[in-house]
Write an enzyme that holds these catalytic residues in place. Structure first.
Site, PDB file in Angstrom:
ATOM      1  CE1 TYR A 169      -3.224   2.898   0.320  1.00 48.66           C
ATOM      2  CE2 TYR A 169      -2.923   2.878   2.712  1.00 48.66           C
ATOM      3  CZ  TYR A 169      -3.481   3.436   1.576  1.00 48.66           C
ATOM      4  OH  TYR A 169      -4.290   4.552   1.678  1.00 48.66           O
ATOM      5  CG  ASP A 208      -4.017   2.136  -3.512  1.00 52.18           C
ATOM      6  OD1 ASP A 208      -3.487   2.696  -4.491  1.00 52.18           O
ATOM      7  OD2 ASP A 208      -4.791   2.721  -2.732  1.00 52.18           O
ATOM      8  CG  HIS A 310      -9.526   1.602  -4.029  1.00 49.44           C
ATOM      9  ND1 HIS A 310      -8.375   1.745  -4.758  1.00 49.44           N
ATOM     10  CD2 HIS A 310      -9.555   2.649  -3.166  1.00 49.44           C
ATOM     11  CE1 HIS A 310      -7.720   2.821  -4.363  1.00 49.44           C
ATOM     12  NE2 HIS A 310      -8.422   3.396  -3.394  1.00 49.44           N
TER      13      HIS A 310
END
Length: 320
Positions: A169, A208, A310
């Site tokens: 992330y 991500d 998302h």
């Protein structure tokens, strides 16, 4: 219709048509306004299309990644429904916003191996990986970072016999680019780490990654040149990570969909962005070029929206 499909029928939602619409929406929750705004109607419960309930291909390994934008909230809005429907062999989730393990997130009989990474700041960042396959070793954080302790809530690396799986992330550059310098440092040390691993074994970098690489990867590139995730510095850094070394890394989704527009992985809850198909592609499965021939498919689960801002992404490999 199977019993499983019938049980989950209430979550079915038709495909969203692709549109080439542009937006100046920010790509990170930290940059959203604090004032109350009308949220998208899909910010209620997860909708899953019947087409996702398919038999897994024999002899393959499925990897799924999803920024859940708050695990506890996602659990109330259908998170487990997706996990059951996808039935991935390895599932990575980001932005959990929890500081301790959450029980019963996945079926412990299916996912015998589970790891959690927590950020020092309460209710911030956070990452977890659930696997049916036992790795050789597991490590937390980014050892090449000047402050590696601060990265434990952002990276979990699993070592398998034939490759490394790096669940990640990546931090955001912040409101008004306040953390852009920190992001540039992150990009430099991230590249160093990936290349160190790649010298030993091929790498899968998943999660991500908080950057829209090309203008085709977000709806409104012209008005987002100074927006976190689409600054020239961040895009150049990502390009260098992919193509700047002796060996290359491949953005698998773009490899299989080189000219596809209008498919994104993040949609703000504001202004009905999902309904209007106004989004950003911020989530990736990146692989070492030498194992690209193992990749069967790389997909965006565009229909799985509502439990997070998302949508999940999926990578299918011949094997690990």
């Amino acid at each position: 219709m199977s019993k499983k499909q019938n049980t989950l029928e209430k979550y079915l939602k038709p495909e969203v048509k692709e549109k080439n619409i542009h937006s100046n929406e920010s790509a990170e929750s930290s940059t959203r306004p604090t004032k109350k705004v009308k949220k998208d109607e899909t910010n209620k419960t997860l909708k899953i299309p019947e087409s996702l309930f398919f038999e897994k291909r024999e002899g393959t390994v499925k990897l799924a990644s999803w920024n859940v934008s708050g695990l506890n909230a996602a659990l109330k809005k259908g998170f487990k429904t997706y996990v059951e429907a996808e039935d991935a062999d390895i599932l990575c989730i980001q932005e959990t916003k929890v500081n301790e393990k959450v029980n019963d997130v996945v079926d412990s009989k299916k996912y015998k191996y589970r790891w959690w990474g927590f950020d020092e700041k309460k209710g911030y960042a956070g990452i977890a990986v659930f696997s049916k396959i036992e790795p050789i070793s597991t490590s937390f954080g980014l050892p090449t970072h000047p402050n590696p302790e601060s990265t434990k809530g952002r990276i979990i690396t699993l070592e398998f016999e034939s490759l490394y799986y790096v669940a990640c992330y990546v931090p955001n550059a912040g409101d008004k680019l306040a953390r852009l310098k920190e992001k540039i440092v992150w990009d430099e040390v991230m590249e160093k780490y990936l290349r160190q691993l790649d010298e030993k074994k091929p790498v899968i970098w998943a999660g991500d990654l908080n950057v829209a690489h090309k203008t085709i990867d977000l709806a409104k590139p012209n008005t987002n040149q100074k927006t976190p995730g689409f600054t020239p510095e961040e895009r150049e850094d990502f390009e260098r990570i992919l193509n700047g070394g002796k060996s290359k890394f491949i953005d698998t989704w773009r490899h299989f969909h080189p000219n596809t527009e209008g498919q994104y992985t993040y949609y703000s809850y504001r202004f009905k962005c999902y309904s209007k198909n106004i989004g950003w592609r911020l989530d990736y499965h990146v692989v070492s070029e030498r194992i690209l021939d193992k990749v069967i498919e790389s997909e965006i689960r565009s229909n799985v929206y509502g439990a997070s801002d998302h949508v999940p992404i999926v990578l299918v490999l011949k094997d690990l």
